[in-house]
Write a protein that holds these residues in place. Structure first.
Motif, PDB file in Angstrom:
ATOM      1  N   THR B  48       0.826  -1.205   0.000  1.00  0.00           N
ATOM      2  CA  THR B  48       0.000   0.000   0.000  1.00  0.00           C
ATOM      3  C   THR B  48       0.858   1.252   0.000  1.00  0.00           C
ATOM      4  N   ALA B  49       2.064   1.140   0.602  1.00  0.00           N
ATOM      5  CA  ALA B  49       2.881   2.343   0.736  1.00  0.00           C
ATOM      6  C   ALA B  49       3.672   2.651  -0.531  1.00  0.00           C
ATOM      7  N   GLY B  50       3.948   1.635  -1.325  1.00  0.00           N
ATOM      8  CA  GLY B  50       4.874   1.851  -2.439  1.00  0.00           C
ATOM      9  C   GLY B  50       4.221   2.391  -3.687  1.00  0.00           C
ATOM     10  N   THR B  51       3.306   3.297  -3.566  1.00  0.00           N
ATOM     11  CA  THR B  51       2.539   3.692  -4.747  1.00  0.00           C
ATOM     12  C   THR B  51       2.731   5.149  -5.143  1.00  0.00           C
ATOM     13  N   THR B  52       3.543   5.910  -4.418  1.00  0.00           N
ATOM     14  CA  THR B  52       3.693   7.313  -4.806  1.00  0.00           C
ATOM     15  C   THR B  52       4.728   7.441  -5.901  1.00  0.00           C
ATOM     16  N   ASP B  53       4.856   8.641  -6.454  1.00  0.00           N
ATOM     17  CA  ASP B  53       5.786   8.872  -7.553  1.00  0.00           C
ATOM     18  C   ASP B  53       7.234   8.915  -7.095  1.00  0.00           C
ATOM     19  N   VAL B  54       7.459   9.484  -5.917  1.00  0.00           N
ATOM     20  CA  VAL B  54       8.819   9.632  -5.425  1.00  0.00           C
ATOM     21  C   VAL B  54       9.227   8.359  -4.697  1.00  0.00           C
ATOM     22  N   LEU B  55      10.334   7.770  -5.100  1.00  0.00           N
ATOM     23  CA  LEU B  55      10.859   6.579  -4.445  1.00  0.00           C
ATOM     24  C   LEU B  55       9.760   5.528  -4.253  1.00  0.00           C
ATOM     25  N   PRO B  56       9.135   5.062  -5.326  1.00  0.00           N
ATOM     26  CA  PRO B  56       7.937   4.211  -5.215  1.00  0.00           C
ATOM     27  C   PRO B  56       8.166   2.882  -4.513  1.00  0.00           C
ATOM     28  N   SER B  57       9.377   2.378  -4.489  1.00  0.00           N
ATOM     29  CA  SER B  57       9.600   1.104  -3.809  1.00  0.00           C
ATOM     30  C   SER B  57       9.868   1.275  -2.316  1.00  0.00           C
ATOM     31  N   TRP B  58       9.907   2.519  -1.875  1.00  0.00           N
ATOM     32  CA  TRP B  58      10.052   2.777  -0.442  1.00  0.00           C
ATOM     33  C   TRP B  58       8.657   2.853   0.171  1.00  0.00           C
ATOM     34  N   ALA B  59       8.502   2.235   1.319  1.00  0.00           N
ATOM     35  CA  ALA B  59       7.234   2.353   2.033  1.00  0.00           C
ATOM     36  C   ALA B  59       7.091   3.785   2.557  1.00  0.00           C
ATOM     37  N   ASP B  60       5.860   4.146   2.854  1.00  0.00           N
ATOM     38  CA  ASP B  60       5.596   5.507   3.319  1.00  0.00           C
ATOM     39  C   ASP B  60       5.873   5.595   4.819  1.00  0.00           C
ATOM     40  N   THR B  61       7.132   5.653   5.160  1.00  0.00           N
ATOM     41  CA  THR B  61       7.566   5.646   6.569  1.00  0.00           C
ATOM     42  C   THR B  61       8.448   6.866   6.810  1.00  0.00           C
ATOM     43  N   PRO B  62       8.802   7.119   8.072  1.00  0.00           N
ATOM     44  CA  PRO B  62       9.675   8.270   8.361  1.00  0.00           C
ATOM     45  C   PRO B  62      11.018   8.208   7.634  1.00  0.00           C
ATOM     46  N   THR B  63      11.467   7.009   7.253  1.00  0.00           N
ATOM     47  CA  THR B  63      12.758   6.908   6.562  1.00  0.00           C
ATOM     48  C   THR B  63      12.695   7.578   5.200  1.00  0.00           C
ATOM     49  N   ARG B  64      11.662   7.227   4.420  1.00  0.00           N
ATOM     50  CA  ARG B  64      11.536   7.876   3.125  1.00  0.00           C
ATOM     51  C   ARG B  64      11.369   9.379   3.306  1.00  0.00           C
ATOM     52  N   GLN B  65      10.592   9.759   4.303  1.00  0.00           N
ATOM     53  CA  GLN B  65      10.385  11.186   4.539  1.00  0.00           C
ATOM     54  C   GLN B  65      11.705  11.888   4.865  1.00  0.00           C
ATOM     55  N   ALA B  66      12.558  11.223   5.647  1.00  0.00           N
ATOM     56  CA  ALA B  66      13.845  11.831   6.027  1.00  0.00           C
ATOM     57  C   ALA B  66      14.706  12.080   4.789  1.00  0.00           C
ATOM     58  N   ILE B  67      14.676  11.132   3.849  1.00  0.00           N
ATOM     59  CA  ILE B  67      15.465  11.292   2.618  1.00  0.00           C
ATOM     60  C   ILE B  67      14.921  12.465   1.802  1.00  0.00           C
ATOM     61  N   VAL B  68      13.608  12.451   1.603  1.00  0.00           N
ATOM     62  CA  VAL B  68      12.981  13.495   0.786  1.00  0.00           C
ATOM     63  C   VAL B  68      13.191  14.869   1.424  1.00  0.00           C
ATOM     64  N   ASP B  69      13.054  14.941   2.745  1.00  0.00           N
ATOM     65  CA  ASP B  69      13.260  16.218   3.448  1.00  0.00           C
ATOM     66  C   ASP B  69      14.692  16.721   3.271  1.00  0.00           C
ATOM     67  N   PHE B  70      15.643  15.797   3.413  1.00  0.00           N
ATOM     68  CA  PHE B  70      17.043  16.205   3.283  1.00  0.00           C
ATOM     69  C   PHE B  70      17.329  16.763   1.893  1.00  0.00           C
ATOM     70  N   VAL B  71      16.854  16.031   0.890  1.00  0.00           N
ATOM     71  CA  VAL B  71      17.113  16.469  -0.484  1.00  0.00           C
ATOM     72  C   VAL B  71      16.460  17.831  -0.734  1.00  0.00           C
ATOM     73  N   ALA B  72      15.274  18.022  -0.190  1.00  0.00           N
ATOM     74  CA  ALA B  72      14.612  19.324  -0.359  1.00  0.00           C
ATOM     75  C   ALA B  72      15.425  20.435   0.309  1.00  0.00           C
ATOM     76  N   ARG B  73      15.930  20.167   1.507  1.00  0.00           N
ATOM     77  CA  ARG B  73      16.683  21.201   2.236  1.00  0.00           C
ATOM     78  C   ARG B  73      17.939  21.628   1.487  1.00  0.00           C
ATOM     79  N   VAL B  74      18.680  20.651   0.946  1.00  0.00           N
ATOM     80  CA  VAL B  74      19.964  21.022   0.331  1.00  0.00           C
ATOM     81  C   VAL B  74      19.822  21.506  -1.111  1.00  0.00           C
ATOM     82  N   THR B  75      18.628  21.300  -1.704  1.00  0.00           N
ATOM     83  CA  THR B  75      18.485  21.689  -3.112  1.00  0.00           C
ATOM     84  C   THR B  75      17.578  22.903  -3.318  1.00  0.00           C
ATOM     85  N   THR B  76      16.985  23.407  -2.237  1.00  0.00           N
ATOM     86  CA  THR B  76      16.087  24.547  -2.376  1.00  0.00           C
ATOM     87  C   THR B  76      16.875  25.842  -2.213  1.00  0.00           C
ATOM     88  N   GLU B  77      16.951  26.620  -3.283  1.00  0.00           N
ATOM     89  CA  GLU B  77      17.683  27.890  -3.193  1.00  0.00           C
ATOM     90  C   GLU B  77      17.028  28.782  -2.153  1.00  0.00           C
TER      91      GLU B  77
END
Lengths: 361, 361
Positions: B48-77
């Motif tokens: 059920t968790a692996g259905t989003t567009d970003v990192l689809p094979s990752w379950a929707d858990t705090p781990t995936r969120q931590a990765i996405v958050d980090f990438v957003a922080r370092v790439t947002t001007e």
């Protein structure tokens, strides 16, 4: 404020040592200096030739044509010599190929300056050759032993700190050191035609690496600024690094021990080990580049092997078979036998240094 | 035609040796095999968790969120944690982080197969450990000595040829070798969530390197195909290369001698020596990655340190402190103490392998 005074005092002591060191460096330079005129007059046909858009500091000679033809052949889709962008690898030697190496390699001048700067912390140096010779004001004796003695000086003076600290030291030195012939920073003494060639190749999808006998971190301190070459694209002689935790903080310390000597056969070895692909274009200027050029020539498909031949005592230096610094002997014979491109600096370079030209913008 | 027959005969002999070798490899695998169920059932919440567009094979858990958050922080001007694209360096361990390493490192299985293949040319191996143990059908004894014995086997079986020849041998082996648990090529056993992470990072301007204890040329044979990682971005344990001219043809020969062991402190040392920059994101799975993660954590600004924790005996393997292959002990404690991200494979990965999923296109 007591601290500040202390710092000022230390700073003055450093300046004192530095000026003593510079005198030593000048002595080395004098000892190694080639004879010959040092006037900056231009060769007769340079100026008229350096006016086209492509490689403007190159004279309009067969050498420039050979470069342009090669790049066209490997980058034109449908050409039998076409090479996909990801495989357009170019490797350049540094000393004597991209910047001035005479009368003495810049890094050696830096190392000699450092022997004087660091002597207080190394009392044994006063009685240990080659350091004792430098401290006694005879750096030329320290260097007479050839590459081994030079490497010993470099290892001893480039160790015990992190790569970052070392690069800052190099930066500081470059900010004040001057080449005695031109009285200019060493980074002014990069060859304008070669800068244009690096840019020209990158614009045509080449991946450009420096592969030099110089020490990697010494070069990384300034190659991005001078050549637009990032640290990961600098391959040089390397010291062993040691990882350790200092009070929980991870650091890497440069050890006084060589991991790799990036000269002669060490160049193709490092190219394969680090890049994992074979260059289709390589440029050098001395016998230390012979194996890199042979390795480049040995690949399939179109190849370009280039040598910078220092033929211009008036504008730069003239040397080949009879120098200890950048000797070009076997590689010159190999180039003649295999029809590699030999850049005749006097004939092929309309401009050698950017500071020769009137500012255009 | 006589030649062809000779070649066929040689080919059959090779096949015979190869099938014998594979039996040996299976014996090693069996000897090292962890106990536990091998069914391929999925964990409850994966699908059920692996259905989003970003990192689809990752379950929707705090781990995936931590990765996405980090990438957003370092790439947002404009973000205080913004990192310019040229400085977004990410380093990944390979075995156990990007592909399966249990019950035995793939390269060790390859090396054991090669001992049998090359034995005829090395008669002394019949009586010399660790080779004699392998040839006597007891590879587990050869491996019992730990990393030193394994390195000895790898060096002896990976030397005496050019890197190109060696990579072709690896290619040929990979084409027929199968992991005994899944009966699939080893390159099928790359982790789909990590492939997505590599792509995700590259799309966000990261420069992605593999930094692995595995041998550089062993990995280069297939990392471009499997991970879209070019040879210059593969840093591993390296053998000394020797340049020579063979009848005028320049070759580089792999020597049976290690230049660099890319494990533990060797990882940050190689990162600095070869890349010359510090990662802002690093991923590993074992104590051999601890120093790389510490080095990454020690830099200024936002950092991401990740560990893959093998917690899923049903779909892959479950191991940490009590294994000889990919032991995760000190690094697990360090992660807890410093709040690094620990991927719980069972919880965080909705899909582990591409072949688990129904084909979507």
């Amino acid at each position: 404020m007591g601290d500040t005074t202390g710092a000022d005092h230390a700073h003055m002591a450093t300046r004192h040592r530095a000026s003593r060191a510079s005198a030593l460096a000048i002595a080395v330079v004098a000892a190694f200096a080639t004879t010959g005129a040092c006037s900056l007059e231009r060769p007769a046909r340079g100026p008229t030739a350096g006016t086209t858009d492509v490689l403007p500091s190159w004279a309009d000679t067969p050498t420039r044509q050979a470069i342009v033809d090669f790049v066209a052949r490997v980058t034109t889709e449908g050409s039998p010599d076409f090479v996909p962008p990801g495989e357009r690898l170019a490797t350049f030697d540094n000393d004597g190929t991209l910047w001035v190496e005479h009368p003495v390699y810049t890094e050696v001048v830096f190392a000699i300056d450092r022997v004087a700067q660091l002597a207080a912390a190394h009392p044994a140096w006063r009685t240990t050759p080659p350091f004792a010779d430098i401290l006694a004001g005879h750096p030329e004796r320290a260097l007479a032993g050839g590459k081994q003695g030079i490497l010993e000086i470099i290892m001893a003076t480039h160790a015990g700190m992190t790569p970052d600290q070392f690069e800052r030291d190099v930066d500081r030195w470059l900010a004040t050191a001057r080449h005695p012939r031109w009285d200019r920073p060493y980074t002014d003494l990069v060859y304008q035609p070669m800068l244009e060639l690096l840019t020209y190749l990158r614009r045509h999808g080449f991946d450009v690496y420096i592969v030099s006998g110089g020490e990697t971190d010494f070069m990384r301190a300034w190659t991005r600024r001078a050549y637009d070459v990032a640290p990961a694209h600098v391959i040089g002689t390397t010291a062993v690094l040691r990882f350790e935790l200092q009070g929980g903080v991870p650091v890497l310390i440069r050890e006084p021990k060589l991991l790799h000597v990036d000269d002669g056969p060490g160049k193709p070895e490092a190219i394969e080990r680090i890049i994992g692909a074979r260059p289709i274009l390589a440029f050098g200027n001395s016998d230390g580049d012979l194996e890199m050029l042979q390795w480049t020539a040995g690949g399939r498909g179109a190849r370009f092997m280039g040598l910078v031949h220092h033929t211009d005592a008036a504008r730069e230096y003239a040397y080949d078979r009879d120098t200890e610094v950048g000797r070009l002997d076997q590689a010159l014979d190999a180039a003649a036998a295999a029809d590699w491109t030999v850049v005749d600096m006097k004939r092929d370079w309309a401009t050698i240094f950017a500071f020769e030209r009137p500012r255009e913008r």
